[in-house]
Design a protein around this motif. Structure first.
Motif, PDB file in Angstrom:
ATOM      1  N   LEU A 186       0.569  -1.258   0.295  1.00 57.08           N
ATOM      2  CA  LEU A 186       0.548  -0.341  -0.006  1.00 57.08           C
ATOM      3  C   LEU A 186       0.995   1.073   0.217  1.00 57.08           C
ATOM      4  CD1 LEU A 186      -2.378   0.645   0.449  1.00 57.08           C
ATOM      5  CD2 LEU A 186      -2.746   0.889   2.564  1.00 57.08           C
ATOM      6  N   GLY A 187       1.857   0.961   1.121  1.00 54.77           N
ATOM      7  CA  GLY A 187       2.862   2.813   0.517  1.00 54.77           C
ATOM      8  C   GLY A 187       3.500   2.591  -0.593  1.00 54.77           C
ATOM      9  N   LYS A 188       4.236   1.795  -0.763  1.00 54.68           N
ATOM     10  CA  LYS A 188       4.014   1.545  -2.412  1.00 54.68           C
ATOM     11  C   LYS A 188       3.556   2.060  -3.571  1.00 54.68           C
ATOM     12  CE  LYS A 188       7.991  -1.186  -5.266  1.00 54.68           C
ATOM     13  NZ  LYS A 188       8.022  -2.427  -5.630  1.00 54.68           N
ATOM     14  N   VAL A 189       2.206   1.823  -3.731  1.00 55.10           N
ATOM     15  CA  VAL A 189       0.653   2.152  -4.421  1.00 55.10           C
ATOM     16  C   VAL A 189       1.077   3.701  -3.699  1.00 55.10           C
ATOM     17  CG1 VAL A 189      -0.874   2.072  -4.947  1.00 55.10           C
ATOM     18  CG2 VAL A 189      -0.065  -0.053  -4.865  1.00 55.10           C
ATOM     19  N   PHE A 190       0.606   4.479  -3.053  1.00 50.17           N
ATOM     20  CA  PHE A 190       0.460   5.401  -2.332  1.00 50.17           C
ATOM     21  C   PHE A 190       2.048   6.408  -2.627  1.00 50.17           C
ATOM     22  CE2 PHE A 190       1.337   8.760   0.341  1.00 50.17           C
ATOM     23  CZ  PHE A 190      -0.214   9.434   0.243  1.00 50.17           C
ATOM     24  N   SER A 191       2.691   5.541  -2.982  1.00 54.25           N
ATOM     25  CA  SER A 191       4.475   6.710  -3.675  1.00 54.25           C
ATOM     26  C   SER A 191       4.731   6.892  -4.744  1.00 54.25           C
ATOM     27  CB  SER A 191       5.417   6.185  -3.076  1.00 54.25           C
ATOM     28  OG  SER A 191       6.120   5.943  -1.697  1.00 54.25           O
ATOM     29  N   LEU A 192       4.200   5.768  -5.884  1.00 56.02           N
ATOM     30  CA  LEU A 192       4.336   5.990  -7.347  1.00 56.02           C
ATOM     31  C   LEU A 192       3.033   6.820  -7.312  1.00 56.02           C
ATOM     32  CD1 LEU A 192       5.145   2.218  -8.051  1.00 56.02           C
ATOM     33  CD2 LEU A 192       6.585   4.092  -7.968  1.00 56.02           C
ATOM     34  N   ALA A 193       1.902   6.792  -6.919  1.00 58.00           N
ATOM     35  CA  ALA A 193       0.364   7.467  -6.713  1.00 58.00           C
ATOM     36  C   ALA A 193       0.927   9.032  -6.953  1.00 58.00           C
ATOM     37  CB  ALA A 193      -0.361   6.799  -6.618  1.00 58.00           C
ATOM     38  N   ALA A 194       1.652   9.454  -6.218  1.00 60.64           N
ATOM     39  CA  ALA A 194       2.265  10.167  -5.834  1.00 60.64           C
ATOM     40  C   ALA A 194       3.418  11.250  -6.795  1.00 60.64           C
ATOM     41  CB  ALA A 194       2.486  10.394  -3.987  1.00 60.64           C
ATOM     42  N   LEU A 195       3.857  10.016  -7.326  1.00 59.94           N
ATOM     43  CA  LEU A 195       5.525  10.095  -8.120  1.00 59.94           C
ATOM     44  C   LEU A 195       4.429  10.424  -9.177  1.00 59.94           C
ATOM     45  CD1 LEU A 195       7.841  11.132  -9.175  1.00 59.94           C
ATOM     46  CD2 LEU A 195       8.239   8.461  -9.142  1.00 59.94           C
ATOM     47  N   ALA A 196       4.052  10.006  -9.634  1.00 57.20           N
ATOM     48  CA  ALA A 196       2.662   9.411 -10.858  1.00 57.20           C
ATOM     49  C   ALA A 196       2.054  11.332 -11.160  1.00 57.20           C
ATOM     50  CB  ALA A 196       2.078   8.936 -10.858  1.00 57.20           C
ATOM     51  N   VAL A 197       1.122  11.348 -10.172  1.00 59.03           N
ATOM     52  CA  VAL A 197       0.702  12.418 -10.135  1.00 59.03           C
ATOM     53  C   VAL A 197       1.678  14.289 -10.487  1.00 59.03           C
ATOM     54  CG1 VAL A 197      -1.027  14.301  -8.790  1.00 59.03           C
ATOM     55  CG2 VAL A 197      -1.594  12.042  -8.839  1.00 59.03           C
ATOM     56  N   GLY A 198       2.273  14.229  -9.109  1.00 56.73           N
ATOM     57  CA  GLY A 198       3.530  15.070  -9.916  1.00 56.73           C
ATOM     58  C   GLY A 198       4.167  15.530 -11.106  1.00 56.73           C
ATOM     59  N   LEU A 199       4.664  14.563 -11.092  1.00 56.02           N
ATOM     60  CA  LEU A 199       4.872  13.912 -12.636  1.00 56.02           C
ATOM     61  C   LEU A 199       3.774  14.774 -14.288  1.00 56.02           C
ATOM     62  CD1 LEU A 199       6.976  11.123 -13.193  1.00 56.02           C
ATOM     63  CD2 LEU A 199       7.986  13.078 -13.463  1.00 56.02           C
ATOM     64  N   GLY A 200       2.753  14.221 -13.595  1.00 56.67           N
ATOM     65  CA  GLY A 200       1.663  14.824 -14.716  1.00 56.67           C
ATOM     66  C   GLY A 200       0.940  16.253 -14.459  1.00 56.67           C
ATOM     67  N   ILE A 201       1.120  16.382 -12.847  1.00 55.41           N
ATOM     68  CA  ILE A 201       0.574  18.074 -12.811  1.00 55.41           C
ATOM     69  C   ILE A 201       2.112  18.969 -13.797  1.00 55.41           C
ATOM     70  CG2 ILE A 201       0.774  19.685 -11.221  1.00 55.41           C
ATOM     71  CD1 ILE A 201      -0.996  17.851  -9.218  1.00 55.41           C
ATOM     72  N   GLY A 202       3.457  18.455 -13.253  1.00 55.53           N
ATOM     73  CA  GLY A 202       4.228  19.313 -13.408  1.00 55.53           C
ATOM     74  C   GLY A 202       4.654  19.392 -15.105  1.00 55.53           C
ATOM     75  N   VAL A 203       3.705  18.189 -15.981  1.00 57.83           N
ATOM     76  CA  VAL A 203       3.813  18.310 -17.640  1.00 57.83           C
ATOM     77  C   VAL A 203       2.489  19.227 -17.915  1.00 57.83           C
ATOM     78  CG1 VAL A 203       2.989  17.126 -19.451  1.00 57.83           C
ATOM     79  CG2 VAL A 203       5.210  15.983 -18.398  1.00 57.83           C
TER      80      VAL A 203
END
Length: 79
Positions: free
Chosen positions: A29-46
């Protein structure tokens, strides 16, 4: 002055809840949360064309993956 032992986390009232949360955050669950936070950050950054959103996503991902271990060690340390 009286000197007593200072042991952090000697109370076991919420031990079950603490163990469950620690297991969730350090497990899949923590790994999924970390990957989701990274993906959202990358998406918003783009979308915003800003590196700040990517840095925030990386910071949240690091905090959620490393943070539980750091807190567990802080509260289980004996003085």
């Amino acid at each position: 002055m009286v000197s007593g032992s200072a042991i952090a986390g000697s109370d076991s009232t919420f031990a079950t809840v603490s163990t469950n949360l620690d297991g969730w955050m350090t497990g899949s669950l923590g790994k999924v949360f970390s990957l989701a936070a990274l993906a959202v950050g990358l998406g918003i950054g783009v979308i915003k064309q800003s590196i700040l959103s990517v840095a925030t996503g990386v910071g949240v991902a690091l905090a959620s993956s490393i943070g539980p271990g750091v807190l567990t060690n802080m509260f289980s340390a004996a003085m």
